[in-house]
Design a protein around this motif. Structure first.
Motif, PDB file in Angstrom:
ATOM      1  N   ALA A   1     -13.240 -28.148  -7.102  1.00 36.58           N
ATOM      2  CA  ALA A   1     -12.628 -27.425  -7.884  1.00 36.58           C
ATOM      3  C   ALA A   1     -11.297 -27.570  -8.001  1.00 36.58           C
ATOM      4  CB  ALA A   1     -13.041 -25.972  -7.451  1.00 36.58           C
TER       5      ALA A   1
ATOM      6  N   SER B   1     -11.323 -31.773  -9.958  1.00 34.48           N
ATOM      7  CA  SER B   1     -12.207 -32.195 -11.003  1.00 34.48           C
ATOM      8  C   SER B   1     -11.748 -31.546 -12.595  1.00 34.48           C
ATOM      9  CB  SER B   1     -13.450 -31.756 -10.486  1.00 34.48           C
ATOM     10  OG  SER B   1     -13.948 -32.406  -9.472  1.00 34.48           O
TER      11      SER B   1
ATOM     12  N   SER C   1     -17.338 -26.066 -11.792  1.00 29.60           N
ATOM     13  CA  SER C   1     -17.227 -26.674 -10.451  1.00 29.60           C
ATOM     14  C   SER C   1     -18.676 -26.359  -9.845  1.00 29.60           C
ATOM     15  CB  SER C   1     -16.264 -26.427  -9.841  1.00 29.60           C
ATOM     16  OG  SER C   1     -16.378 -25.005  -9.380  1.00 29.60           O
TER      17      SER C   1
END
Length: 87
Positions: A41, A44, A55
């Motif tokens: 999280a 990304s 996520s």
């Protein structure tokens, strides 16, 4: 382009009970990935309001791919426990 010349090999449709066992294994693995801190999280998606939701999609797909490639054997154990191994 060449056309196929023989019968196309087919695979039997997956057992519905095994599919459910695999879904449960994927959900379990997804939760384990989250608790292990592998949800990605922070790196990304770069933040924002939808980061947590997206996520979780990534984590679930990673878990499904793990199950598709053998997983940890949980689906097979669940399948047998639910009576799926009996013919």
């Amino acid at each position: 382009m060449l056309a196929p010349t023989g019968p196309v090999p087919t695979t039997p449709p997956p057992n519905p009970l095994m599919r459910k066992a695999q879904e449960l294994e994927a959900a379990f693995l997804s939760e384990m990935l989250q608790h292990a801190g592998l949800d990605g999280a922070s790196d990304s998606f770069g933040g924002g309001a939808g980061e947590e939701q997206f996520s979780s999609f990534l984590r679930m797909e990673q878990a499904r791919q793990m199950v598709a490639h053998g997983g940890i054997g949980l689906a097979e154990q669940l399948f047998r426990a639910m009576g799926g191994g009996k013919e």
